[in-house]
Write a protein that holds these residues in place. Structure first.
Motif, short mmCIF file in Angstrom:
data_model
loop_
_atom_site.label_atom_id
_atom_site.label_comp_id
_atom_site.label_asym_id
_atom_site.label_seq_id
_atom_site.Cartn_x
_atom_site.Cartn_y
_atom_site.Cartn_z
N ASP A 1 -0.44 72.50 32.45
CA ASP A 1 -0.95 73.98 31.95
C ASP A 1 -1.67 74.57 32.81
O ASP A 1 -2.75 74.35 33.24
N PRO A 2 -1.38 76.03 33.34
CA PRO A 2 -2.12 76.85 34.20
C PRO A 2 -3.65 76.94 33.85
O PRO A 2 -4.63 76.81 34.40
N ILE A 3 -3.72 77.25 32.38
CA ILE A 3 -4.93 77.32 32.07
C ILE A 3 -5.82 76.11 31.96
O ILE A 3 -7.03 76.15 32.33
N GLU A 4 -5.14 75.05 31.37
CA GLU A 4 -6.16 73.87 31.50
C GLU A 4 -6.54 73.56 33.08
O GLU A 4 -7.35 72.82 33.22
N TRP A 5 -5.48 73.83 33.81
CA TRP A 5 -5.83 73.41 35.41
C TRP A 5 -6.81 73.85 35.70
O TRP A 5 -7.59 73.49 36.60
N ASN A 6 -7.09 75.15 35.51
CA ASN A 6 -8.25 76.08 36.24
C ASN A 6 -9.49 75.51 35.52
O ASN A 6 -10.56 75.38 36.14
N GLU A 7 -9.49 75.05 34.17
CA GLU A 7 -10.58 74.22 33.85
C GLU A 7 -10.85 73.06 34.29
O GLU A 7 -12.07 72.58 34.63
N ALA A 8 -9.84 72.35 34.74
CA ALA A 8 -10.07 70.99 35.35
C ALA A 8 -10.62 71.27 36.57
O ALA A 8 -11.23 70.36 37.09
N MET A 9 -10.24 72.20 37.58
CA MET A 9 -10.81 72.42 38.98
C MET A 9 -12.32 72.62 39.02
O MET A 9 -12.89 72.09 39.71
N MET B 1 -5.83 63.33 43.04
CA MET B 1 -5.59 63.72 44.61
C MET B 1 -5.46 65.24 44.69
O MET B 1 -5.62 65.99 45.20
N CYS B 2 -4.48 65.58 43.51
CA CYS B 2 -4.16 66.93 43.47
C CYS B 2 -5.27 68.02 43.11
O CYS B 2 -5.63 69.13 43.63
N LEU B 3 -6.37 67.30 42.29
CA LEU B 3 -7.64 68.09 41.88
C LEU B 3 -8.53 68.25 43.08
O LEU B 3 -9.00 69.16 43.46
N LEU B 4 -8.50 67.02 44.13
CA LEU B 4 -9.21 67.35 45.38
C LEU B 4 -8.58 68.17 46.30
O LEU B 4 -9.32 68.83 47.14
N LEU B 5 -7.31 68.52 46.29
CA LEU B 5 -6.73 69.31 47.34
C LEU B 5 -6.40 70.73 46.63
O LEU B 5 -6.13 71.80 47.20
N GLY B 6 -6.64 70.73 45.22
CA GLY B 6 -6.70 72.11 44.84
C GLY B 6 -5.29 72.66 44.26
O GLY B 6 -4.67 73.57 44.42
N LEU B 7 -4.31 71.52 44.32
CA LEU B 7 -2.74 71.74 44.14
C LEU B 7 -2.23 71.38 42.63
O LEU B 7 -2.63 70.41 42.18
N LYS B 8 -2.15 72.22 41.99
CA LYS B 8 -1.59 71.89 40.53
C LYS B 8 -0.40 71.27 40.37
O LYS B 8 0.76 71.69 40.71
N PRO B 9 -0.09 70.01 39.75
CA PRO B 9 0.70 69.49 39.53
C PRO B 9 1.92 70.05 38.57
O PRO B 9 1.31 70.80 37.84
N TYR B 10 2.94 69.77 38.71
CA TYR B 10 4.17 70.78 37.75
C TYR B 10 3.96 70.53 36.49
O TYR B 10 3.99 71.48 35.61
N TRP B 11 3.46 69.28 35.90
CA TRP B 11 3.22 69.01 34.51
C TRP B 11 2.17 69.58 33.81
O TRP B 11 1.77 69.68 32.47
#
Length: 557
Positions: free
Chosen positions: A97-105, A85-95
């Protein structure tokens, strides 16, 4: 237990603001993009997506994330859906890592066709064609809007990109805007949230039962959860870094190996029900973990001296547990002999003693190791429980190499080639070594090469698949040689092409009569054809069995 309803956007915001968090014993996000797309489609259609189970973690404040004064609710069941759900909304969960999150997006982008040919909107994963088609838009661009009024500009942009000659601009805008409003409702969908305040042992049990329907959680995973709860930070700071380091070096071991190695070393038991729960309390866990780490590292180092540098080669990783225990118990004693331990270890794998559901056998052997007063007598007791012959008959190596029941024999073939200092036939490096002559610590993947190529044998029409894939027709080479150099080539051609010497062939246990055939062209034709293939299998199987028996005997002399 409390029940409430939260909107998708509220669940995601709670993950961002650490109102909910992920305990460190939870697995990582493992969904593939297709599952994220299916969740989006289910939310759009207002299908049920299951309840979320949260635990009030007031008594344990450390989760995967950094220290915080907040006391988040832990996600016991629903981590994958929350992250999606966070990926669909583009909202990074607290847990995350920012770099990994950008790749996941980027990886988990979901697109939607707002002007499909039929009435039903289409959800799909991105591809170059969809990226260029103005009808296809990123779902995130719609449901990330905080207000429904914000959709107006997006609808205008999409309508503007469409072919003006084909559509009436105003009616097109109104149609797109209506579609965007229906899509936007995904963020407003409600999901059931169950909150519990049970004791940690109950939470571990709940966690286990819920996950058995998906990725099965084993008994050891539950115990790992208990250890994590009672030892804040241990999983994140000690266990995971060590496990990941071993995995990077080829030893991909599950939680059960580590947990049972700890109970074997610290309590003399492999059956976890026989281990009291206070065993996992600090400072006992810290002490046991240090001893277990040392035993594991020393054992794997000794195995690497035989060329065994990956758990992929083993018929059963469970067999490592008693081997770790033996190293811990006896390595500092004068009578300790790792070769004898390795001899028993190989035979235990051949016997399949720890394959499948073998906790009874494992527990029995762990007790024998811990209660033993003499190393040699202990190994003798373990050997007496095995139900296989201590000699390798040559017919064994005429079995198929690619069947589960021959995993041990394939391991033996590999060990014999390493013991023979066999070289790759093309690049001339020693198997398991790099070009500098240093042992490969990580990354060496043996390639199982058919000496007589399958393509040639298949043409004979008289040779069965079982014979083609016989262990006696298999050797180990490096990947580039097997795939790029020798694939589909016959020995009568590539031996001369790459200048493969007598010694190089002999180290791979090629029968002498077949090596001698390379001295004359006519002899080569006679030996290396499908008519002589059965003779080759018989002779090479005999050589492998002789080498195997000699190798095993050398371990106990």
């Amino acid at each position: 237990m409390a029940l409430e309803q939260l909107k998708v956007r509220e669940v995601s915001r709670n993950a961002v603001n650490q109102i909910i968090d992920v305990p460190e014993f939870q697995r990582d996000f493992v969904w593939d993009p297709e599952r994220v797309k299916l969740l989006a489609e289910s939310l759009y259609c207002d299908y049920p997506v299951g309840s979320f189970l949260l635990w009030d973690s007031s008594n344990y404040q450390e989760a995967r994330a950094a220290n915080s004064s907040q006391k988040p609710l832990w996600i016991v069941d629903g981590q994958q859906r929350t992250t999606a759900m966070c990926l669909l909304l583009g909202l990074k969960p607290y847990w995350w890592d920012p770099i990994e999150w950008n790749e996941a997006m980027n990886r988990y982008d979901v697109m939607i066709n707002v002007l499909p040919e039929g009435d039903r909107l289409e959800f799909a994963l991105p591809n170059p064609i969809r990226r260029q088609d103005p009808r296809w838009i990123t779902l995130r661009d719609v449901i990330s809007k905080e207000k429904v009024e914000d959709l107006t500009q997006l609808a205008q942009d999409i309508a503007f990109k469409m072919n003006k000659d084909e559509y009436d601009h105003m009616s097109l805008f109104l149609k797109i805007h209506a579609r965007l409003q229906s899509i936007w409702q995904i963020r407003e969908r409600e999901v059931p949230i169950v909150k519990i305040t049970h004791e940690v042992e109950d939470v571990a049990e709940i966690f286990s039962r819920l996950n058995r329907a998906g990725t099965r959680i084993r008994e050891a995973d539950v115990v790992l959860a208990l250890a994590a709860v009672r030892n804040p930070g241990w999983v994140r700071e000690e266990y995971l870094p060590y496990r990941n380091d071993l995995e990077d070096r080829g030893w991909d071991l599950d939680a059960g190996i580590f947990i049972r190695a700890m109970t074997s070393i610290g309590r003399g038991r492999a059956r976890l029900l026989e281990v009291p729960k206070d065993f996992w309390n600090p400072p006992n866990l810290t002490s046991v973990w240090k001893r277990t780490q040392k035993a594991i590292s020393e054992t794997l180092k000794r195995l690497s001296e035989f060329g065994l540098i990956s758990s992929d080669l083993l018929p059963s990783s469970n067999s490592l547990i008693p081997l770790f225990n033996i190293t811990y118990k006896w390595s500092n004693r004068k009578e300790f002999n790792f070769n004898k331990s390795f001899h028993w270890f190989l035979l235990a794998n051949w016997d399949g003693r720890y394959s499948g559901s073998a906790i009874t056998s494992l527990n029995e052997d762990i007790k024998t190791i811990n209660e033993g007063a003499n190393f040699n007598e202990t190994i003798g007791s373990l050997l007496m429980r095995l139900k296989i012959s201590k000699e390798f008959d040559e017919t064994l190596f005429n079995n198929r190499y690619d069947r589960g029941g021959t995993r041990f024999l394939r391991l033996m073939l590999y060990l014999l080639l390493i013991n023979n200092s066999a070289l790759d036939w093309v690049d001339k490096t020693r198997l398991g070594y790099d070009k500098t002559g240093s042992p490969v610590i990580t990354g060496f993947q043996p390639q199982w090469h058919h000496i007589f190529p399958r393509s040639v044998l298949n043409k004979a029409h008289t040779i069965s698949d079982d014979c083609i894939h016989s262990l006696a027709n298999i050797t180990v080479l490096n990947e580039r040689t097997n795939v790029s150099k020798l694939s589909k080539k016959e020995p009568k051609f590539y031996v001369q092409e790459y200048g493969i010497s007598y010694d190089d062939l002999a180290a791979h246990m090629i029968p002498e009569s077949f090596i001698d055939a390379f001295k004359a062209e006519e002899m080569t034709k006679q030996k290396f054809n499908s008519d002589a293939y059965n003779e080759f299998l018989i002779e090479r199987a005999r050589l492998i069995s002789i080498s195997a028996n000699k190798f095993m005997k050398s371990l106990i002399e």
